[in-house]
Design an enzyme around this catalytic site. Sequence first.
Site, PDB file in Angstrom:
ATOM      1  N   LYS A 254      81.492  52.485  42.443  1.00 14.65           N
ATOM      2  CA  LYS A 254      80.933  51.476  43.334  1.00 14.65           C
ATOM      3  C   LYS A 254      80.226  50.460  42.453  1.00 14.65           C
ATOM      4  O   LYS A 254      79.217  50.761  41.819  1.00 14.65           O
ATOM      5  CB  LYS A 254      79.962  52.085  44.347  1.00 14.65           C
ATOM      6  CG  LYS A 254      79.350  51.045  45.284  1.00 14.65           C
ATOM      7  CD  LYS A 254      78.383  51.648  46.287  1.00 14.65           C
ATOM      8  CE  LYS A 254      77.768  50.559  47.158  1.00 14.65           C
ATOM      9  NZ  LYS A 254      76.781  51.094  48.130  1.00 14.65           N
TER      10      LYS A 254
ATOM     11  N   TYR B 252      78.070  55.140  40.865  1.00 16.46           N
ATOM     12  CA  TYR B 252      77.424  54.072  41.630  1.00 16.46           C
ATOM     13  C   TYR B 252      76.485  53.325  40.693  1.00 16.46           C
ATOM     14  O   TYR B 252      75.450  53.846  40.281  1.00 16.46           O
ATOM     15  CB  TYR B 252      76.679  54.696  42.810  1.00 16.46           C
ATOM     16  CG  TYR B 252      75.984  53.746  43.761  1.00 16.46           C
ATOM     17  CD1 TYR B 252      76.096  52.366  43.671  1.00 16.46           C
ATOM     18  CD2 TYR B 252      75.191  54.268  44.786  1.00 16.46           C
ATOM     19  CE1 TYR B 252      75.452  51.529  44.570  1.00 16.46           C
ATOM     20  CE2 TYR B 252      74.546  53.438  45.692  1.00 16.46           C
ATOM     21  CZ  TYR B 252      74.670  52.072  45.570  1.00 16.46           C
ATOM     22  OH  TYR B 252      74.019  51.247  46.460  1.00 16.46           O
TER      23      TYR B 252
ATOM     24  N   TYR C 272      64.287  54.964  38.079  1.00 17.50           N
ATOM     25  CA  TYR C 272      62.919  55.005  37.560  1.00 17.50           C
ATOM     26  C   TYR C 272      62.809  55.545  36.134  1.00 17.50           C
ATOM     27  O   TYR C 272      62.142  54.942  35.299  1.00 17.50           O
ATOM     28  CB  TYR C 272      61.979  55.794  38.482  1.00 17.50           C
ATOM     29  CG  TYR C 272      60.524  55.711  38.029  1.00 17.50           C
ATOM     30  CD1 TYR C 272      59.784  54.558  38.274  1.00 17.50           C
ATOM     31  CD2 TYR C 272      59.921  56.743  37.327  1.00 17.50           C
ATOM     32  CE1 TYR C 272      58.474  54.457  37.818  1.00 17.50           C
ATOM     33  CE2 TYR C 272      58.619  56.636  36.881  1.00 17.50           C
ATOM     34  CZ  TYR C 272      57.894  55.495  37.132  1.00 17.50           C
ATOM     35  OH  TYR C 272      56.609  55.387  36.678  1.00 17.50           O
TER      36      TYR C 272
ATOM     37  N   ARG D 196      68.493  48.134  41.796  1.00 19.06           N
ATOM     38  CA  ARG D 196      67.754  49.147  42.549  1.00 19.06           C
ATOM     39  C   ARG D 196      67.270  50.296  41.657  1.00 19.06           C
ATOM     40  O   ARG D 196      66.301  50.963  41.999  1.00 19.06           O
ATOM     41  CB  ARG D 196      68.638  49.734  43.667  1.00 19.06           C
ATOM     42  CG  ARG D 196      69.138  48.753  44.710  1.00 19.06           C
ATOM     43  CD  ARG D 196      68.046  48.228  45.632  1.00 19.06           C
ATOM     44  NE  ARG D 196      67.559  49.201  46.575  1.00 19.06           N
ATOM     45  CZ  ARG D 196      67.706  49.094  47.916  1.00 19.06           C
ATOM     46  NH1 ARG D 196      68.358  48.092  48.448  1.00 19.06           N
ATOM     47  NH2 ARG D 196      67.182  49.991  48.707  1.00 19.06           N
TER      48      ARG D 196
ATOM     49  N   THR E 219      72.368  54.131  49.991  1.00 20.34           N
ATOM     50  CA  THR E 219      71.262  53.176  49.970  1.00 20.34           C
ATOM     51  C   THR E 219      70.988  52.623  51.362  1.00 20.34           C
ATOM     52  O   THR E 219      69.834  52.573  51.812  1.00 20.34           O
ATOM     53  CB  THR E 219      71.580  52.018  49.007  1.00 20.34           C
ATOM     54  OG1 THR E 219      71.845  52.537  47.710  1.00 20.34           O
ATOM     55  CG2 THR E 219      70.424  51.037  48.938  1.00 20.34           C
ATOM     56  N   THR E 220      72.049  52.204  52.055  1.00 20.14           N
ATOM     57  CA  THR E 220      71.902  51.653  53.397  1.00 20.14           C
ATOM     58  C   THR E 220      71.400  52.702  54.379  1.00 20.14           C
ATOM     59  O   THR E 220      70.781  52.378  55.394  1.00 20.14           O
ATOM     60  CB  THR E 220      73.241  51.057  53.876  1.00 20.14           C
ATOM     61  OG1 THR E 220      73.701  50.108  52.903  1.00 20.14           O
ATOM     62  CG2 THR E 220      73.103  50.346  55.210  1.00 20.14           C
TER      63      THR E 220
ATOM     64  N   ILE F 215      82.525  49.123  49.692  1.00 17.82           N
ATOM     65  CA  ILE F 215      81.573  49.989  50.389  1.00 17.82           C
ATOM     66  C   ILE F 215      80.578  49.041  51.038  1.00 17.82           C
ATOM     67  O   ILE F 215      79.761  48.425  50.362  1.00 17.82           O
ATOM     68  CB  ILE F 215      80.914  50.986  49.432  1.00 17.82           C
ATOM     69  CG1 ILE F 215      81.989  51.928  48.848  1.00 17.82           C
ATOM     70  CG2 ILE F 215      79.829  51.795  50.155  1.00 17.82           C
ATOM     71  CD1 ILE F 215      81.459  52.938  47.848  1.00 17.82           C
TER      72      ILE F 215
END
Length: 296
Positions: free
Chosen positions: A167, A138, A112, A143, A49-50, A207
């Site tokens: 995560k 994750y 989505y 998100r 993501t980052t 993380i």
Amino acid sequence: MKASFKPLQGTITALVTPFREGSVDLPALEKLVERQLEAGVDGLVPCGTTGEASALSMAEHRPVVSLVSKLARRKATVLAGAGVNSTAETLELVRINEDCGADALLIVTPYYNRPSQDGLYRHYETIAQATELPIVLYNIPARTGVTLSIETIKRLFDDFENIVAIKHATEDVMDAADLAAVCEIPILCGDDPLALPLMAQGAVGTISTLANLVPRAVKQMTDAMLAGDVATARAVHQRLYPTARALLSLETNPMPVKTALSLAGWCTEEFRLPLCELNAEQKKQLQELLANLELE
């Protein structure tokens, strides 16, 4: 951690992906990775993501993971991001990561399309059966719009040897405690402000977005918690907390952390739409925080 795989724990840095004039800036990425390795972090996450993974093409994914894997070999575990909303495309990324030398896979829940819990189970089942690499689930519902239930997490951990950790990025400490009460899956915190409280409840590391800026300090905190030195960990956490909070609340991650790295001279302040630069007031707030933070 399951006996056949190396434990994932401590400080695992969720790397930004630097850009320059529209392209991935591999020289800047190399400098960022070398800085992390010098700080002794336990792992690195390229294309998470980052790292603006959703804005990277398949072709760009490969050189990023290849470079990080090459630099980190025998120094830190490379936990490469490979999750998208299509199971078939996720499998393509899995194969790319295998080819590029990644040590493990970070697979976000499909976003989505909001699958059912059975659909989520079958998604991860398909991936686990297609690779021998260890997989970290994750869970980040803010998100993705979907939550991995505790029952589905436990089922996946029990059923597949190579599903080895999660995560946890639900922003809910009680949710992590509920998970730990019924499942032995190792938990890696996915929200820097909650790293200390989650580790106090048994999480084995973090993380970290914050570690892009202060890898030594974040590692000091996780090392202290793993050693049972809560006083030291708490002191580091309290010092880092205002910045950790801002990086995830000032604006959408990774906009604040990449801006901070740009202010420190480590990369350009360049994003891919729909992400964009911070406004003047946000930058001012970030600069004030950085002025009180010791960047190693």
